[in-house]
Every structure is written in C-alpha cells, then in structure tokens.
Design an enzyme around this catalytic site. Structure first.
Site, PDB file in Angstrom:
ATOM      1  N   LYS A  25      35.354  31.663  37.451  1.00 35.54           N
ATOM      2  CA  LYS A  25      34.024  31.955  36.909  1.00 35.54           C
ATOM      3  C   LYS A  25      33.818  31.170  35.617  1.00 35.54           C
ATOM      4  CE  LYS A  25      33.841  36.704  38.745  1.00 35.54           C
ATOM      5  NZ  LYS A  25      32.692  36.798  39.624  1.00 35.54           N
TER       6      LYS A  25
ATOM      7  N   HIS B 179      42.433  40.674  38.302  1.00 33.90           N
ATOM      8  CA  HIS B 179      41.303  40.267  37.460  1.00 33.90           C
ATOM      9  C   HIS B 179      41.398  40.821  36.032  1.00 33.90           C
ATOM     10  CE1 HIS B 179      39.996  39.084  41.310  1.00 33.90           C
ATOM     11  NE2 HIS B 179      39.280  40.140  41.642  1.00 33.90           N
TER      12      HIS B 179
HETATM   13  C1  BG6 Z   1      37.482  41.256  44.660  1.00 32.21           C
HETATM   14  C2  BG6 Z   1      37.779  42.672  45.035  1.00 32.21           C
HETATM   15  O1  BG6 Z   1      38.676  40.593  44.288  1.00 32.21           O
HETATM   16  O2  BG6 Z   1      36.605  41.242  43.567  1.00 32.21           O
HETATM   17  C3  BG6 Z   1      36.498  43.430  45.338  1.00 32.21           C
HETATM   18  O3  BG6 Z   1      38.634  42.694  46.168  1.00 32.21           O
HETATM   19  C4  BG6 Z   1      35.515  43.298  44.209  1.00 32.21           C
HETATM   20  O4  BG6 Z   1      36.769  44.802  45.596  1.00 32.21           O
HETATM   21  C5  BG6 Z   1      35.347  41.839  43.832  1.00 32.21           C
HETATM   22  O5  BG6 Z   1      34.279  43.853  44.627  1.00 32.21           O
HETATM   23  C6  BG6 Z   1      34.496  41.677  42.605  1.00 32.21           C
HETATM   24  O6  BG6 Z   1      34.226  40.315  42.420  1.00 32.21           O
HETATM   25  P1  BG6 Z   1      32.912  39.835  41.671  1.00 32.21           P
HETATM   26  O7  BG6 Z   1      33.035  38.354  41.636  1.00 32.21           O
HETATM   27  O8  BG6 Z   1      31.747  40.364  42.442  1.00 32.21           O
HETATM   28  O9  BG6 Z   1      32.993  40.466  40.318  1.00 32.21           O
END
Ligand code: BG6
Length: 461
Positions: free
Chosen positions: A154, A212
């Site tokens: 990102k 994350h």
């Molecule tokens: C993914 C998860 O890695 O990230 C999901 O498995 C989650 O559960 C998603 O919804 C969120 O990603 P973003 O880019 O929408 O914040």
C-alpha cells in the site's frame, strides 16, 4: 495504460482442473473487467495482453511434464531466457506438493532466474511456518522466496518510511521522550463474507495481527535503516519484532482482548452474528476482534506502549496509525481555557481518506483565551491528483524485478508467529470463548478497559 510489463512476457496458468486456453482467457478478462481500477476495460489493450495468456492443466505428473514443455517452448519463442516467477495463489495445504513438483519436474529452467510468490497465511503457527520454509528451501533459496503481506504494497504504508526518513522534523521526536503512546487500528465493517472455511481456522489474530498489524508496528518503531534496500529494511524490522515483549499466558488477561461479533447494525442495515454466517460453527470460538497492549523493549521505546486493535463488523472501515505525543510540560493556560485541548497527535491514515494529519491546539477566535484542537491535513488525493496503484500491482511488479523489500523474510515471519502463538494457545486453553460484541460497535467492553486502565482512551478512528 502504463506498459510496465516487459515486451517479452507471458502468463501460464495452471490448475488441476482442465480448462481450455480460451476459457482461461475469458475468466481472466471478466475478472480484470470487474476488478481493475481503470475502467472500462480497453479491449484493444486486453487483446494484445491476452495473446500472452496460456493454460496447462496439471492433475498429475504428465500434466507437469506438459507444463515444462510449454514453458520451454514459450521461452524459446519469446526469448525470455527461462526467467520464471511462480505465483502460488492456492489454498495453503497445496503449497508443499506444488513446490515439490516444481523441483521434481525441473520447472525452474536451466538458465535465468526463478522466484516464488507465496500468499498468506504463511503457516498457522511458528512450527508450521518453519516447516513450510524448509520445504520451499528444497527448491528455492531464501532470496528467491517472496512472501506476500499486501499491506506492505500500500502506498500509505510505504509512506511511513518516507515520512520518517526523508524528513528531518519527525525523527528527533519519534521516541519515548516525546511519544506518550502509539495506537494502530485496522477496523473493518465487513464480516467474514464467504470465507468462513478459512476464517474459522484463522481468526483475527492469524488473519490480521500476525502479519499486517505487526508489520505496521515494525515500520513505525524501527530504527533508520542503513540503506533503502531489502536487507537493511528487513534487518531493522526484524530487530523490532525480536524485542517485542512476549505476552505470556499470565499476561494474556491484562494485555490481550478478543471478541466475536454478534448481531447488530452496519450503516443502518441489520447484520447476522458471526455464528450465523454460512460455514461458521454455531458454537464457534473464533475471534473476529483483537486488542493488544505491546511493549517494544529497546532504548527508543522504553515506557511507550503500543496499543493495537483490529476487528470485523466495526462501525467504520479505517486503518490508521496514531502517534500520540506527551502534553506540553507546563500548562501555561488555565484549565478552563484548555478544556477543548487534546494531546498532539500525528495520524497516518492508511485507508480510506489516505493522508496524514497533525492535531494541535489553537486559539479559538473569541475574546480571551480558549483553546481547541485543530488538524493540519495532508490529503493524498488532493495533493497528487493521481490514483495510487493497487498494492498488488506494486508487489507483483517488484517480484518481477526481484526487489524483495516489500516482502516478508523468513526471520520476520518467524518472530511474528513467536509473538502471537502464546496468546492463541492461552485463548485456546481458556474455558470461555471470546466475549460477544454487537456488530457496528467498537468491540467488546474489555477492549476499552485495556487502554482506560492506563488513563488513556482509543481514538475515535
Ligand atoms: C486480508 C485478510 O489479508 O486483509 C482479510 O485476510 C481482510 O480478512 C483484508 O479483510 C483487509 O485488507 P484491506 O486491504 O481491505 O485492508
């Protein structure tokens, strides 16, 4: 159209099920038309791209032999020197056998480079992640393995390092002396959607915290790297992960909170409880919310807690990092004048409304002194007037170029599991499951206590 791919290039799809090349191309066309950020699909561009799409079914050894023949033939025709990027977008149980097949059928080619991209989840605990790495190492060197954590692709996440290390004004105050605490939030309004099969086994801890959230924490807390390259950046991140104070079984009750969404309302619409979602066990103990209080045990951060939270079915989609600063050392203005003053905060809005804001106190324009907090705002959209690339565009291109800076290395993943494993185990051993929170609220009440006990509160993200 940016034409970022090399002219000599092709994609060979493979799966166990048979599929004609035409059907494969059509499947991809529909997916690109639906998900591409540039709409509508430019048919002319698509047609020339689609010529480079091929498909070979690999239900058995003969299939893999055919795949190798196809790759060799295409190399010869296109002059691609057997440079190959393998992308495993499959369920994790299939990883091991695919990697073995790549080795046994010599799919790497004799010349050129080979790399493999692995989707998350990378293992389901420290041990299985290590095993998977061992299997990968039978065919690929560590520098050929690209473990995806799409948050790193990102733009706003990459900007954390740019903000910190391309500017002179932030670094001097980026430490325990000035920072009271840090809050990192990954809030989602969506529920488990159609992913119960995976999510029931994962839960928010494995799904978001292990990867994350810990990556965001590492980027915020790390020391300046000696260079902006894959080794130096990842060396510094892993140092942070190594000194993350473990939350052991006796610390779980005070430092970790989980929850599971019950029924409620999202944007005025009634939604089901997690346990009512298709594919979810009626007595499921899977957590859809996690809040943690963490400590980075090093010189820079001694005494500055990092609070992290993530959840599904929260009131708002918002990922942000808030650096909350200490108050001014001496209160010059009366308590009454300062009533509207909140602590200074630098907020990195990862998504949506991508940007950065700095909160500080300003004089309300009336007679006498009254202070209120205001925001100084940087907004990506307004400042650059271009649409940011999608995380996957960046990551796939980086993998093709061989730049692993935005991918997670073996030791990072290992430390990330080392941190979350004891918490997951303690929760599994607890007699009770996670407390239920109403969908559309900010998680279980216990999460508020986690931070309020310290005389602080969650930001209204
Ligand atoms: C993914 C998860 O890695 O990230 C999901 O498995 C989650 O559960 C998603 O919804 C969120 O990603 P973003 O880019 O929408 O914040």
């Amino acid at each position: 159209m940016q034409r970022l791919l090399p002219a000599a290039f092709c994609v060979v799809g493979t799966a166990r099920r048979p599929l004609t090349e035409a059907a494969f191309r059509e499947e991809l066309r529909l997916a690109v038309a639906q998900h591409s950020r540039t709409k509508p699909l430019n048919e002319e561009v698509w047609r020339s791209f689609a010529e480079q799409l091929h498909f070979v079914a690999t239900p058995d050894d003969r299939g893999y032999e055919r795949l190798r023949e196809t790759l060799d033939r295409l190399d010869h025709e296109l002059g691609t020197h057997a440079n190959r990027l393998f992308y495993l977008a499959t369920p994790p149980p299939a990883y091991a056998s695919i990697v073995r097949a790549i080795g046994e059928h010599r799919l790497r080619g004799d010349t050129g480079w080979a790399r493999v991209v692995i989707e998350k989840p990378f293992g389901r605990n420290r041990e299985s992640a290590r095993e998977l790495t061992e299997i990968l190492h039978t065919v690929f060197r560590e520098d050929e393995i690209f473990r995806i954590d799409h948050y790193l692709g990102k733009e706003t996440v990459q900007n954390i390092l740019v903000m910190r290390f391309a500017n002179g004004i932030f670094e001097p105050i980026w430490n325990r002396q000035y920072v009271d605490h840090v809050q990192i939030t990954v809030a989602e309004t969506i529920g488990v959607e159609e992913r119960a099969g995976y999510y029931e086994q994962a839960g928010a801890m494995r799904d978001i915290v292990q990867n994350h959230l810990l990556q965001l924490l590492a980027l915020v807390a790390m020391e300046p790297p000696a260079a902006f390259d894959d080794k130096a950046v990842r060396d510094e991140k892993v140092k942070v992960l190594r000194v993350l104070r473990p939350i052991t079984a006796d610390g779980v009750a005070t430092n970790a909170v989980r929850g599971q969404y019950g029924r409620g309302f999202i944007e005025g619409v009634a939604v089901n409880a997690y346990r009512e979602e298709p594919g979810v066990a009626r007595d499921s103990r899977t957590e859809t919310y996690v809040a943690l209080k963490c400590w980075v045990d090093n010189w820079r951060w001694e005494g500055t807690p990092f609070y992290m939270r993530t959840g599904k079915r929260l009131p708002k989609r918002s990922t942000e990092i808030a650096i909350q600063f200490r108050s001014a050392p001496h209160q010059l203005f009366s308590r009454e004048a300062s009533e509207g003053l909140e602590p200074n905060a630098l907020v990195l809005r990862i998504q949506p409304n991508e940007g950065v804001s700095l909160k500080f106190g300003a004089k309300v324009p009336v007679q006498g002194i009254r202070i209120r907090s205001v925001n100084m705002d940087f907004d990506y959209g307004a400042s650059f007037m271009v649409e940011a690339p999608d995380a996957y565009e960046t990551l796939i291109l980086d993998a093709l170029r061989g730049d692993a800076t935005l991918f997670t290395r073996r030791d990072e993943v290992d430390q990330q599991w080392a941190f979350v494993d004891p918490i997951i185990e303690a929760w599994a051993a607890a007699p009770e499951g996670p407390p239920i929170y109403e969908a559309g609220t900010w998680g279980p009440i216990e999460a508020n206590l986690l931070i309020e006990r310290d005389g602080r509160e969650w930001r209204k993200a």
